[in-house]
Design an enzyme around this catalytic site. Sequence first.
Site, PDB file in Angstrom:
ATOM      1  N   LYS A  33       0.835  -1.205   0.000  1.00  0.00           N
ATOM      2  CA  LYS A  33       0.000   0.000   0.000  1.00  0.00           C
ATOM      3  C   LYS A  33       0.866   1.251   0.000  1.00  0.00           C
ATOM      4  CE  LYS A  33      -2.351   1.612   3.680  1.00  0.00           C
ATOM      5  NZ  LYS A  33      -2.200   3.106   3.712  1.00  0.00           N
ATOM      6  N   ASP A  61      -3.511   4.420  -1.892  1.00  0.00           N
ATOM      7  CA  ASP A  61      -4.412   4.899  -0.836  1.00  0.00           C
ATOM      8  C   ASP A  61      -4.362   6.432  -0.771  1.00  0.00           C
ATOM      9  OD1 ASP A  61      -6.151   4.916   1.295  1.00  0.00           O
ATOM     10  OD2 ASP A  61      -4.620   4.391   2.785  1.00  0.00           O
ATOM     11  N   LYS A  63      -7.271   8.383  -0.911  1.00  0.00           N
ATOM     12  CA  LYS A  63      -8.499   8.877  -0.270  1.00  0.00           C
ATOM     13  C   LYS A  63      -9.011  10.156  -0.938  1.00  0.00           C
ATOM     14  CE  LYS A  63      -7.596   6.806   4.274  1.00  0.00           C
ATOM     15  NZ  LYS A  63      -6.195   6.353   4.117  1.00  0.00           N
ATOM     16  N   ASP A  66     -13.396  15.167  -3.426  1.00  0.00           N
ATOM     17  CA  ASP A  66     -13.543  16.473  -4.065  1.00  0.00           C
ATOM     18  C   ASP A  66     -14.805  16.420  -4.899  1.00  0.00           C
ATOM     19  OD1 ASP A  66     -12.900  19.063  -5.239  1.00  0.00           O
ATOM     20  OD2 ASP A  66     -10.802  18.635  -4.739  1.00  0.00           O
ATOM     21  N   THR A 116     -10.395   4.654  10.712  1.00  0.00           N
ATOM     22  CA  THR A 116     -10.245   3.855  11.927  1.00  0.00           C
ATOM     23  C   THR A 116      -9.690   4.663  13.101  1.00  0.00           C
ATOM     24  OG1 THR A 116      -8.111   3.087  11.099  1.00  0.00           O
ATOM     25  CG2 THR A 116     -10.003   1.641  10.773  1.00  0.00           C
ATOM     26  N   ARG A 207       3.000  -0.849  10.675  1.00  0.00           N
ATOM     27  CA  ARG A 207       4.135  -0.829  11.586  1.00  0.00           C
ATOM     28  C   ARG A 207       4.461  -2.158  12.264  1.00  0.00           C
ATOM     29  NH1 ARG A 207       1.956   4.971  13.557  1.00  0.00           N
ATOM     30  NH2 ARG A 207       0.071   3.890  12.899  1.00  0.00           N
TER      31      ARG A 207
END
Length: 232
Positions: A33, A61, A63, A66, A116, A207
């Site tokens: 990603k 990713d 996001k 608009d 999240t 991570r």
Amino acid sequence: MNTAPIAVALDAADLETAARWAALVTPHVSTVKVGLELYLRYGPDVVASVRGASGVQVFLDLKLHDIPATVAGAAHAVSRLKPAYLTVHAGGGAAMIRAAVEAAPQTKIAAVTVLTSLSEADLDALGLGGSASDVVRRMAALAVGAGAQALVCSPREVADVRAEVGPDITLITPGVRPAGSATQDQARVATPEEALAAGADLLVIGRPITGAPDPGAAAAGIAAALRRTGTA
């Protein structure tokens, strides 16, 4: 060996590190990603760098959020990079989601329901009434109705979303943390085994893999654990 349904979040400070992490994990996971920071820092070249020779799926990713015409233009611009997934915010509305779907027909448009990092108190403050599960289900139904082929939701809501949208929509879950990992800035989390058992198709893990001394070994360990439990 089949790769595990994991998208490793390559949230690195530089392109060389991101490409190294990608090379280490791609024998074990299906997807890598690329997030907003890395894409803005290095531009479209980052996709080829992390894809390498492996042909691993790339989850872009960004996001997007608009007006429909702008999102359509952006989705079309990145579609030449052939990402497997491209994110837009479900909160942008049905017309915006539909514009992205039509502009990038070879890419699965994944609508982000509720970040999240947001708790139910945050949703209340934003004026989004109901529980997190209610808000996510409403966003999911809207996005799928507009043509989204994938949804991003936390593992806490994935079972409800699966019941809402049926079996054919790809459900992508961030907020996945192996047992014993710190939750960091995620408010709604679960283990990889829990997320897959609830109905997720693709787990976003960052991570706990990239922050390990050996990211490849960390990815292999999570993949092996999923195979042992029969969830992957």
